[in-house]
Design an enzyme around this catalytic site. Structure first.
Site, PDB file in Angstrom:
ATOM      1  N   GLY A 245      14.422  14.165  27.731  1.00 59.27           N
ATOM      2  CA  GLY A 245      13.917  15.522  27.610  1.00 59.27           C
ATOM      3  C   GLY A 245      14.929  16.603  27.900  1.00 59.27           C
ATOM      4  O   GLY A 245      14.653  17.774  27.652  1.00 59.27           O
ATOM      5  N   GLU A 285      16.585   8.053  29.804  1.00 60.39           N
ATOM      6  CA  GLU A 285      17.259   7.780  28.531  1.00 60.39           C
ATOM      7  C   GLU A 285      17.534   9.122  27.855  1.00 60.39           C
ATOM      8  O   GLU A 285      16.633   9.918  27.617  1.00 60.39           O
ATOM      9  CB  GLU A 285      16.384   6.899  27.643  1.00 60.39           C
ATOM     10  CG  GLU A 285      14.988   7.466  27.476  1.00 60.39           C
ATOM     11  CD  GLU A 285      14.094   6.639  26.578  1.00 60.39           C
ATOM     12  OE1 GLU A 285      14.498   5.539  26.193  1.00 60.39           O
ATOM     13  OE2 GLU A 285      13.004   7.124  26.259  1.00 60.39           O
ATOM     14  N   GLY A 287      19.648  11.351  24.792  1.00 62.47           N
ATOM     15  CA  GLY A 287      20.364  11.341  23.521  1.00 62.47           C
ATOM     16  C   GLY A 287      21.243  12.571  23.412  1.00 62.47           C
ATOM     17  O   GLY A 287      22.413  12.579  23.782  1.00 62.47           O
ATOM     18  N   ARG A 288      20.629  13.661  22.963  1.00 59.84           N
ATOM     19  CA  ARG A 288      21.419  14.870  22.683  1.00 59.84           C
ATOM     20  C   ARG A 288      22.163  15.393  23.900  1.00 59.84           C
ATOM     21  O   ARG A 288      23.244  15.954  23.775  1.00 59.84           O
ATOM     22  CB  ARG A 288      20.522  15.952  22.093  1.00 59.84           C
ATOM     23  CG  ARG A 288      19.588  16.602  23.082  1.00 59.84           C
ATOM     24  CD  ARG A 288      18.601  17.516  22.396  1.00 59.84           C
ATOM     25  NE  ARG A 288      17.582  16.752  21.699  1.00 59.84           N
ATOM     26  CZ  ARG A 288      17.135  17.031  20.475  1.00 59.84           C
ATOM     27  NH1 ARG A 288      17.607  18.037  19.811  1.00 59.84           N
ATOM     28  NH2 ARG A 288      16.204  16.291  19.941  1.00 59.84           N
ATOM     29  N   CYS A 360      22.786  22.699  -4.258  1.00 62.64           N
ATOM     30  CA  CYS A 360      22.130  23.806  -4.955  1.00 62.64           C
ATOM     31  C   CYS A 360      20.669  23.909  -4.544  1.00 62.64           C
ATOM     32  O   CYS A 360      19.754  23.587  -5.292  1.00 62.64           O
ATOM     33  CB  CYS A 360      22.316  23.737  -6.462  1.00 62.64           C
ATOM     34  SG  CYS A 360      22.013  22.150  -7.167  1.00 62.64           S
ATOM     35  N   TYR A 389      22.199  13.864  16.174  1.00 60.23           N
ATOM     36  CA  TYR A 389      21.318  14.108  15.028  1.00 60.23           C
ATOM     37  C   TYR A 389      22.030  14.861  13.896  1.00 60.23           C
ATOM     38  O   TYR A 389      21.425  15.679  13.213  1.00 60.23           O
ATOM     39  CB  TYR A 389      20.041  14.853  15.471  1.00 60.23           C
ATOM     40  CG  TYR A 389      19.353  14.144  16.598  1.00 60.23           C
ATOM     41  CD1 TYR A 389      18.778  12.895  16.398  1.00 60.23           C
ATOM     42  CD2 TYR A 389      19.342  14.682  17.888  1.00 60.23           C
ATOM     43  CE1 TYR A 389      18.185  12.203  17.449  1.00 60.23           C
ATOM     44  CE2 TYR A 389      18.757  14.005  18.939  1.00 60.23           C
ATOM     45  CZ  TYR A 389      18.182  12.764  18.717  1.00 60.23           C
ATOM     46  OH  TYR A 389      17.615  12.081  19.751  1.00 60.23           O
TER      47      TYR A 389
HETATM   48  C1  PLP Z   1      14.708  10.255  20.490  1.00 62.24           C
HETATM   49  C2  PLP Z   1      14.393   9.614  21.754  1.00 62.24           C
HETATM   50  C3  PLP Z   1      15.183   9.877  22.881  1.00 62.24           C
HETATM   51  C4  PLP Z   1      16.326  10.849  22.884  1.00 62.24           C
HETATM   52  O1  PLP Z   1      15.897  12.157  22.710  1.00 62.24           O
HETATM   53  P1  PLP Z   1      16.924  13.366  22.941  1.00 62.24           P
HETATM   54  O2  PLP Z   1      16.124  14.566  22.707  1.00 62.24           O
HETATM   55  O3  PLP Z   1      18.037  13.196  21.959  1.00 62.24           O
HETATM   56  O4  PLP Z   1      17.439  13.242  24.329  1.00 62.24           O
HETATM   57  C5  PLP Z   1      14.870   9.210  24.035  1.00 62.24           C
HETATM   58  N1  PLP Z   1      13.850   8.324  24.081  1.00 62.24           N
HETATM   59  C6  PLP Z   1      13.072   8.057  23.025  1.00 62.24           C
HETATM   60  C7  PLP Z   1      11.964   7.092  23.139  1.00 62.24           C
HETATM   61  C8  PLP Z   1      13.307   8.688  21.830  1.00 62.24           C
HETATM   62  O5  PLP Z   1      12.524   8.447  20.796  1.00 62.24           O
END
Ligand code: PLP
Length: 409
Positions: A245, A285, A287-288, A360, A389
């Site tokens: 999050g 966990e 990601g971004r 285009c 992403y």
């Molecule tokens: C996409 C996802 C994340 C990562 O989300 P971010 O916004 O990139 O931090 C973590 N856990 C789960 C289950 C996800 O689907």
């Protein structure tokens, strides 16, 4: 004129040109074969980000990388030495993870619609499955039985709350993700009794939050929910994945998350756990937050034109690599990402111009009416916050354009 998003910290200029890890982007392009568009990922910034998280978070908290944000092989290999685990969301990502040499016992697999082949591959490799439904649990147990291998199973809980202010809500109310909280205890007992290797809960309430108080609040609710469900189930909880999050500033006015505040609150929460969670290992966990700001997308201006008095800088890149920056990936109102003329990074802005891609369609905009230094054909444009992403979440096959090159410095 429309404002541009904030350029992340950690970039500077050399001879007036944007530099990444101290190297001018024009040199990076030349060293990568001269081709644009090009995604550049900074290992220095990736390391710094992980170090900042380790510093802010309590030592016992595991840090996982959600690889759907960026599954580029060299980046995965770098992350393998920095984080404690990986989260995948498909059998395809499992393949990428294994090819990058990641340890399958450190991988968990969430995501709705896992096919039998994907469940089988994960079980054979010893990957933890975050179960999304009772049906998926039954299939995983049956496949494990057939293979003669106890599957490693956790339950993804659909919490009865969501992450306030998050860009994407993943919990609260009817959702395709996870098992509704009130049905979790029964399923947990069933999984344990069936002889699976019980891994615990995965609770993911939302994404892209910049408000530390909202994150703190959600984490408190997540821990309380995990305790209540474990108590009700009468099972222990070896692991609890608190989700992620944490957001990054993409748009004008966005402020970076107060990481220290999140870390302090989490340390407090983990120091005062209810009895049922005393033995639980917690992780997050991300990601971004881990990789987003470490990436820059470089694209070259191939045409400069005027239409009804407006300047258009037409590039060799576009939404087929940068769907999110074009405003077509989960945003309601289009706002500008941080975008700059990389080859005149320190020059004074003197004109209003729109940076567009080569597709285009009017959707293909990288910056709408930004205020930039004068730029011409051959100049390089940088789109920041391109580490997550970007390459993997954009329609690179659209209009036959193909994928962009990627490089890890
Ligand atoms: C996409 C996802 C994340 C990562 O989300 P971010 O916004 O990139 O931090 C973590 N856990 C789960 C289950 C996800 O689907």
């Amino acid at each position: 004129m429309k404002p541009l998003g904030p350029i992340p910290a950690g970039f500077c200029a050399r001879d007036g040109v944007l530099a990444i890890d101290g190297v001018k982007v024009t040199d990076i392009i030349a060293q990568s074969g001269g081709q644009t568009p090009l995604f550049v990922y900074s290992s220095a910034l990736l390391r710094q980000r992980v170090a900042a998280l380790r510093e802010a978070f309590p030592a016992q908290l595991g840090l996982h990388y959600a690889m759907k944000a960026n599954p580029f092989g060299p980046l995965l290999r770098l992350m393998a030495g920095l984080v404690d685990g990986f989260d995948i969301a498909s059998g395809g990502e499992l393949g990428m993870a294994l090819r990058a040499g990641l340890d399958p016992s450190l991988i968990s697999f969430a995501g709705p619609g896992k096919r039998d082949m994907e469940l089988q591959a994960a079980i054979m490799q010893g990957v933890t499955l975050n179960l999304e439904s009772e049906g998926e649990a039954a299939r995983a147990l049956a496949i494990g039985e057939r293979l003669g291998k106890a599957p490693r199973l956790a339950i993804r809980v659909n919490p009865d709350f969501d992450l306030k202010g998050s860009g994407m809500k993943m919990g609260g109310g009817a959702k395709p993700f996870g098992v509704d909280a009130e049905r979790v205890p029964a399923l947990a007992r069933q999984v344990v009794e069936a002889g699976a290797e019980w891994r615990g809960f995965h609770i993911y309430a939302g994404s892209q939050a910049l408000d530390a108080e909202a994150v703190v609040d959600t984490q408190a609710q997540t821990i309380a929910l995990a305790a209540r469900l474990a108590d009700e189930a009468g099972v222990g909880l070896p692991h609890c994945n608190l989700g992620g999050g944490l957001g990054i500033p993409y748009f004008p006015g966005d402020k970076p998350l107060d990481l220290a505040r999140v870390g302090e609150a989490l340390a407090q929460q983990l120091a005062h756990l209810p009895d049922v969670l005393q033995e639980t290992h917690f992780c997050m966990e991300l990601g971004r937050y881990l990789v987003g700001e470490a990436g820059v997308y470089l694209t070259r201006i191939v045409d400069r034109k005027l239409s009804h008095g407006e300047v258009f800088l037409v590039t060799d890149g576009g939404m087929h690599h940068q769907l999110a920056a074009s405003g077509n990936f989960g945003t309601v109102v289009r706002r500008n990402y941080p975008v700059a003329i990389a080859s005149h990074f320190e020059a004074e802005a003197t004109e209003e111009a729109s940076v567009v891609g080569c597709l285009c369609t009017p959707l293909d905009k990288l910056a709408d009416k930004g205020y930039f230094p004068r730029a011409d054909v051959g100049d390089v444009v940088a789109v920041f916050c391109a580490g997550a992403y970007g390459a993997s979440a954009s329609p690179s096959a659209f209009l036959g354009q193909g994928a962009a090159q990627e490089v890890l410095l």
